[in-house]
Design an enzyme around this catalytic site. Structure first.
Site, PDB file in Angstrom:
ATOM      1  N   GLY A   1       0.794  -1.225   0.000  1.00 28.92           N
ATOM      2  CA  GLY A   1       0.000   0.000   0.000  1.00 28.92           C
ATOM      3  C   GLY A   1       0.825   1.274   0.000  1.00 28.92           C
ATOM      4  O   GLY A   1       0.338   2.328   0.421  1.00 28.92           O
TER       5      GLY A   1
ATOM      6  N   ARG B   1      -5.684  -8.916  -8.235  1.00 22.45           N
ATOM      7  CA  ARG B   1      -6.770  -9.704  -8.848  1.00 22.45           C
ATOM      8  C   ARG B   1      -7.273  -9.002 -10.085  1.00 22.45           C
ATOM      9  O   ARG B   1      -7.317  -7.762 -10.128  1.00 22.45           O
ATOM     10  CB  ARG B   1      -7.933  -9.866  -7.862  1.00 22.45           C
ATOM     11  CG  ARG B   1      -7.551 -10.548  -6.576  1.00 22.45           C
ATOM     12  CD  ARG B   1      -7.285 -12.015  -6.797  1.00 22.45           C
ATOM     13  NE  ARG B   1      -6.763 -12.645  -5.590  1.00 22.45           N
ATOM     14  CZ  ARG B   1      -6.326 -13.890  -5.543  1.00 22.45           C
ATOM     15  NH1 ARG B   1      -6.326 -14.645  -6.622  1.00 22.45           N
ATOM     16  NH2 ARG B   1      -5.865 -14.391  -4.421  1.00 22.45           N
TER      17      ARG B   1
ATOM     18  N   ASN C   1      -5.208   2.373 -12.967  1.00 27.52           N
ATOM     19  CA  ASN C   1      -4.220   1.381 -12.543  1.00 27.52           C
ATOM     20  C   ASN C   1      -2.827   1.967 -12.716  1.00 27.52           C
ATOM     21  O   ASN C   1      -2.600   2.804 -13.592  1.00 27.52           O
ATOM     22  CB  ASN C   1      -4.347   0.105 -13.384  1.00 27.52           C
ATOM     23  CG  ASN C   1      -3.416  -0.994 -12.889  1.00 27.52           C
ATOM     24  OD1 ASN C   1      -3.266  -1.201 -11.673  1.00 27.52           O
ATOM     25  ND2 ASN C   1      -2.773  -1.705 -13.801  1.00 27.52           N
TER      26      ASN C   1
ATOM     27  N   HIS D   1       1.233   0.726 -13.216  1.00 30.21           N
ATOM     28  CA  HIS D   1       1.989  -0.462 -13.603  1.00 30.21           C
ATOM     29  C   HIS D   1       3.472  -0.110 -13.684  1.00 30.21           C
ATOM     30  O   HIS D   1       3.834   0.937 -14.245  1.00 30.21           O
ATOM     31  CB  HIS D   1       1.484  -0.971 -14.960  1.00 30.21           C
ATOM     32  CG  HIS D   1       2.143  -2.250 -15.367  1.00 30.21           C
ATOM     33  ND1 HIS D   1       1.817  -3.470 -14.811  1.00 30.21           N
ATOM     34  CD2 HIS D   1       3.138  -2.492 -16.257  1.00 30.21           C
ATOM     35  CE1 HIS D   1       2.572  -4.406 -15.349  1.00 30.21           C
ATOM     36  NE2 HIS D   1       3.395  -3.843 -16.215  1.00 30.21           N
TER      37      HIS D   1
ATOM     38  N   VAL E   1      -5.668  -7.132 -19.581  1.00 31.44           N
ATOM     39  CA  VAL E   1      -4.805  -6.941 -18.405  1.00 31.44           C
ATOM     40  C   VAL E   1      -3.696  -5.932 -18.721  1.00 31.44           C
ATOM     41  O   VAL E   1      -3.041  -6.015 -19.766  1.00 31.44           O
ATOM     42  CB  VAL E   1      -4.193  -8.298 -17.987  1.00 31.44           C
ATOM     43  CG1 VAL E   1      -3.192  -8.102 -16.848  1.00 31.44           C
ATOM     44  CG2 VAL E   1      -5.286  -9.257 -17.576  1.00 31.44           C
TER      45      VAL E   1
HETATM   46  C1  GRF Z   1       3.465  -1.144  -7.558  1.00 39.85           C
HETATM   47  O1  GRF Z   1       4.786  -1.275  -7.966  1.00 39.85           O
HETATM   48  C2  GRF Z   1       2.534  -1.065  -8.728  1.00 39.85           C
HETATM   49  O2  GRF Z   1       3.128  -0.566  -9.878  1.00 39.85           O
HETATM   50  C3  GRF Z   1       2.160  -2.499  -8.954  1.00 39.85           C
HETATM   51  O3  GRF Z   1       2.092  -3.068  -7.676  1.00 39.85           O
HETATM   52  C4  GRF Z   1       2.971  -2.368  -6.800  1.00 39.85           C
HETATM   53  C5  GRF Z   1       2.161  -2.002  -5.582  1.00 39.85           C
HETATM   54  O4  GRF Z   1       2.958  -1.458  -4.577  1.00 39.85           O
HETATM   55  N1  GRF Z   1       0.900  -2.572  -9.672  1.00 39.85           N
HETATM   56  P1  GRF Z   1       2.314  -0.846  -3.257  1.00 39.85           P
HETATM   57  O5  GRF Z   1       1.414  -1.915  -2.657  1.00 39.85           O
HETATM   58  O6  GRF Z   1       1.546   0.375  -3.640  1.00 39.85           O
HETATM   59  O7  GRF Z   1       3.472  -0.552  -2.372  1.00 39.85           O
END
Ligand code: GRF
Length: 209
Positions: free
Chosen positions: A26, A100, A116, A118, A153
């Protein structure tokens, strides 16, 4: 959600209520909390993982939380997650390390309203091991993408991207750490821009105003 529900978004132009979906640490949730954008209201944090540190971060910030454990049925899981988000007052979803894949019903419910983040420059390296894949491919530059979610995805209209250089001796952990530093500035900025109604999708492409 079987009956194709719709939501009349109460877009007041300068405020959107978001539910954050997170499965892990998080840190992106924390960055959005800490940015404290006045137009961004975080109404709930929903996790599929009862031990996610994201839940403790939400509780620390006084944000209501819910745990919806994966039960193997994507449609039912999506329905439960979306119902929980909608009941909390959410008009949009922020995926922040949510591991998920939601069923298409979520996109119908929140059209161009699911964000999202990534850890690569999409469309390169989609999937759960993006940092590892970038390193394995030997790219010299990778980065971060924030996009609207569509029915594929790690795909959908790209809102913002930022580069991160791969340096000699990088490991997955070191590179991911530098990528996350970038994530923590780009995600709050984009969420704030969405809340201020600065972002539109026209013919599949994002236009900033
Ligand atoms: C991040 O690196 C994001 O890009 C990916 O999952 C990770 C989540 O990190 N989708 P966090 O839980 O916000 O620390």
């Amino acid at each position: 959600m079987g009956s194709a529900p719709t939501i009349a978004f109460r877009l007041r132009g300068v405020l959107i209520r978001f539910a954050v979906l997170a499965s892990g640490s998080g840190s992106n949730l924390q960055a959005i909390i800490d940015a404290a954008e006045p137009e961004v209201q975080l109404v709930s944090v929903v996790s599929d993982n009862p031990t996610a540190a994201a839940l403790a971060r939400a509780e620390g910030a006084g944000i209501p939380t819910a745990v919806i454990e994966w039960d193997g049925d994507r449609s039912r899981f999506t329905e439960r997650v979306c119902d929980t988000a909608v009941e909390s007052g959410a008009e949009a979803l922020i995926l922040a390390g949510f591991m998920r894949i939601l069923a298409p019903a979520a996109i119908e419910l929140f059209p161009s309203r699911i964000l999202n983040i990534h850890p690569s420059l999409l469309p390169s390296f989609p999937g759960a091991r993006a940092v590892e894949a970038a390193l394995a491919a030997g790219v010299r530059i990778t980065g971060v993408t924030v996009h609207f979610v569509d029915d594929r995805v790690d795909h959908g209209p790209i809102i913002a991207q930022r580069c991160v250089e791969v340096v000699a001796g990088d490991s997955v952990e070191l590179l991911h750490r530098r990528i996350q530093l970038v994530e923590h500035s780009i995600y709050p900025e984009v969420v704030g821009a969405v809340a201020r109604n600065r972002i539109r999708v026209v013919e599949g492409k994002v236009i900033w105003s």
